[in-house]
Design a protein around this motif. Structure first.
Motif, mmCIF file in Angstrom:
data_model
loop_
_atom_site.group_PDB
_atom_site.id
_atom_site.type_symbol
_atom_site.label_atom_id
_atom_site.label_comp_id
_atom_site.label_asym_id
_atom_site.label_seq_id
_atom_site.Cartn_x
_atom_site.Cartn_y
_atom_site.Cartn_z
ATOM 1 N N ARG A 100 28.192 50.746 38.816
ATOM 2 C CA ARG A 100 27.277 49.687 39.240
ATOM 3 C C ARG A 100 25.913 49.856 38.591
ATOM 4 O O ARG A 100 25.199 48.889 38.344
ATOM 5 N N ALA A 101 25.557 51.105 38.316
ATOM 6 C CA ALA A 101 24.249 51.382 37.714
ATOM 7 C C ALA A 101 24.206 51.011 36.241
ATOM 8 O O ALA A 101 23.136 50.947 35.654
ATOM 9 N N GLY A 102 25.350 50.768 35.631
ATOM 10 C CA GLY A 102 25.356 50.331 34.246
ATOM 11 C C GLY A 102 26.174 51.163 33.283
ATOM 12 O O GLY A 102 26.107 50.943 32.072
ATOM 13 N N ALA A 103 26.953 52.120 33.783
ATOM 14 C CA ALA A 103 27.790 52.908 32.886
ATOM 15 C C ALA A 103 28.812 52.007 32.199
ATOM 16 O O ALA A 103 29.302 51.039 32.778
ATOM 17 N N SER A 104 29.132 52.334 30.956
ATOM 18 C CA SER A 104 30.097 51.536 30.204
ATOM 19 C C SER A 104 31.529 51.996 30.416
ATOM 20 O O SER A 104 32.463 51.380 29.927
ATOM 21 N N LEU A 197 33.590 36.778 31.515
ATOM 22 C CA LEU A 197 32.317 37.496 31.451
ATOM 23 C C LEU A 197 31.153 36.531 31.285
ATOM 24 O O LEU A 197 30.098 36.685 31.915
ATOM 25 N N THR A 198 31.347 35.519 30.452
ATOM 26 C CA THR A 198 30.280 34.533 30.212
ATOM 27 C C THR A 198 29.996 33.720 31.470
ATOM 28 O O THR A 198 28.837 33.548 31.871
ATOM 29 N N LYS A 199 31.043 33.234 32.117
ATOM 30 C CA LYS A 199 30.867 32.406 33.316
ATOM 31 C C LYS A 199 30.181 33.164 34.446
ATOM 32 O O LYS A 199 29.376 32.595 35.188
ATOM 33 N N LEU A 200 30.517 34.445 34.579
ATOM 34 C CA LEU A 200 29.977 35.235 35.686
ATOM 35 C C LEU A 200 28.710 35.988 35.309
ATOM 36 O O LEU A 200 28.115 36.667 36.149
ATOM 37 N N GLY A 201 28.290 35.879 34.042
ATOM 38 C CA GLY A 201 27.070 36.561 33.601
ATOM 39 C C GLY A 201 27.206 38.069 33.614
ATOM 40 O O GLY A 201 26.259 38.780 33.949
ATOM 41 N N LEU A 202 28.396 38.559 33.232
ATOM 42 C CA LEU A 202 28.662 39.990 33.263
ATOM 43 C C LEU A 202 28.605 40.591 31.866
ATOM 44 O O LEU A 202 28.895 39.914 30.876
ATOM 45 N N ARG A 203 28.285 41.879 31.803
ATOM 46 C CA ARG A 203 28.128 42.556 30.512
ATOM 47 C C ARG A 203 29.462 42.974 29.912
ATOM 48 O O ARG A 203 29.684 42.868 28.712
ATOM 49 N N ASP A 204 30.373 43.476 30.751
ATOM 50 C CA ASP A 204 31.622 44.025 30.223
ATOM 51 C C ASP A 204 32.666 44.108 31.330
ATOM 52 O O ASP A 204 32.449 43.652 32.456
ATOM 53 N N ARG A 205 33.814 44.730 31.002
ATOM 54 C CA ARG A 205 34.917 44.819 31.952
ATOM 55 C C ARG A 205 34.567 45.663 33.170
ATOM 56 O O ARG A 205 35.073 45.427 34.273
ATOM 57 N N VAL A 206 33.717 46.651 32.979
ATOM 58 C CA VAL A 206 33.301 47.482 34.108
ATOM 59 C C VAL A 206 32.623 46.622 35.159
ATOM 60 O O VAL A 206 32.935 46.687 36.351
ATOM 61 N N GLN A 207 31.688 45.792 34.723
ATOM 62 C CA GLN A 207 31.010 44.919 35.673
ATOM 63 C C GLN A 207 31.981 43.907 36.276
ATOM 64 O O GLN A 207 31.820 43.492 37.430
ATOM 65 N N ALA A 208 33.001 43.518 35.518
ATOM 66 C CA ALA A 208 34.004 42.592 36.054
ATOM 67 C C ALA A 208 34.767 43.230 37.204
ATOM 68 O O ALA A 208 35.057 42.583 38.220
ATOM 69 N N VAL A 209 35.103 44.516 37.075
ATOM 70 C CA VAL A 209 35.783 45.227 38.155
ATOM 71 C C VAL A 209 34.901 45.277 39.399
ATOM 72 O O VAL A 209 35.343 44.998 40.517
#
Length: 219
Positions: A100-104, A197-209
Motif C-alpha cells: 500500500r505504501a508503494g512497493a512494486s 489501471l487507467t480507469k481506476l487511476g492505479l500505477r500497477d498490478r500491486v495497486q490493483a490487488v
C-alpha cells in the motif's frame, strides 16, 4: 550497451546483504551501488546514489521498511524509486502495508536467486512483481484489514469482463494464466489490464490487488 540497473540493498542482516550483493553484482546487467542496514539510510542513500531499484527488508531499526518504502515511492526522495520488498513470510505480517505504501512487488527471502534477479529486472522496467502463491497466502491472510466493514462490494467503474480480470489479478494470476482461464489471447489480457489501471487511476498490478481487496471485490 544499455547501462546496468542500479540497485540499493537494504537489510539489517550483514550476511543477507552480502549474499544479495554477491548475487546481483555477478550479473552483467545489474549493479549494486550501495548497501545499508536501516530504512532511514535507504532514503538518504537513494537521494545521493539515485538507484533504479531498492531491495528492501521490512523489519529494521531506526526506520522500518514500510515507512522507508512510502518515502522512496515519492514522498522522501527527489525522484520516485522502485522498491522490491524481500521478506520472511512467517514473520513479516506488515508486507501488505508495504504494498500500500508503494512497493512494486515482493519476494520471499528463501526464494531461489533467479527469482530475486528476475524481480529486480521486472520492477526496474516499471512492471509489478507479484509471486502468485505468496499473493494468495499473504494478501488473503490480511485482506480482512482493508475490506469494507459490512463486507458489501462497492460499485466500480469497470465493465463486467474488466471486473473479472481484476478479480483474477487479485487472486495472483499472471497474464498468461488469466488468458488461459478466460480463453483470451495474451495481448487481449494485456489490453484489459492496461484499461483497468487507467480507469481506476492505479500505477500497477500491486495497486490493483490492493484496490480489489479494499473494495470487497474478492473474498
Amino acid at each position: 550497451m544499455t547501462a546496468p540497473v542500479r540497485v540499493l540493498v537494504c537489510d539489517d542482516q550483514d550476511l543477507v546483504r552480502a549474499g544479495f550483493t554477491m548475487i546481483i553484482d555477478a550479473q552483467p546487467d545489474l549493479e549494486v551501488v550501495g548497501e545499508c542496514a536501516d530504512g532511514r539510510s535507504s532514503v538518504e542513500l537513494a537521494n545521493r546514489l539515485r538507484p533504479d531499484v531498492v531491495v528492501m527488508d521490512v523489519r529494521m531499526p531506526v526506520l522500518d521498511g514500510i515507512e522507508a518504502t512510502r518515502r522512496l515511492a515519492g514522498v522522501g526522495v527527489a525522484f520516485p524509486v522502485k522498491v522490491l520488498v524481500v521478506t520472511t513470510f512467517n514473520l513479516d505480517e506488515y508486507v501488505y502495508d508495504a504494498l500500500r505504501a508503494g512497493a512494486s512487488g515482493f519476494l520471499l527471502k528463501d526464494a531461489p536467486s533467479g527469482q530475486l534477479l528476475h524481480g529486480i529486472r521486472t520492477v526496474a522496467t516499471g512492471a509489478a512483481l507479484l509471486d502468485p502463491e505468496v499473493t494468495r497466502r499473504l494478501i488473503g491472510r490480511y485482506a480482512a484489514r482493508v475490506r469494507p466493514a459490512d463486507g458489501t462490494p462497492v460499485e466500480v467503474p469497470l465493465a463486467p469482463r474488466e471486473l473479472e480480470v481484476l478479480r483474477l489479478i487479485a487472486d495472483g494470476l499472471s497474464n498468461a494464466e488469466i488468458a488461459a482461464s478466460l480463453v483470451l489471447s495474451h495481448e487481449t489480457v494485456k489490453t484489459y489490464v492496461s484499461r483497468i489501471l487507467t480507469k481506476l487511476g492505479l500505477r500497477d498490478r500491486v495497486q490493483a490487488v490492493v484496490y480489489a481487496y479494499r473494495h470487497g471485490l474478492v473474498t
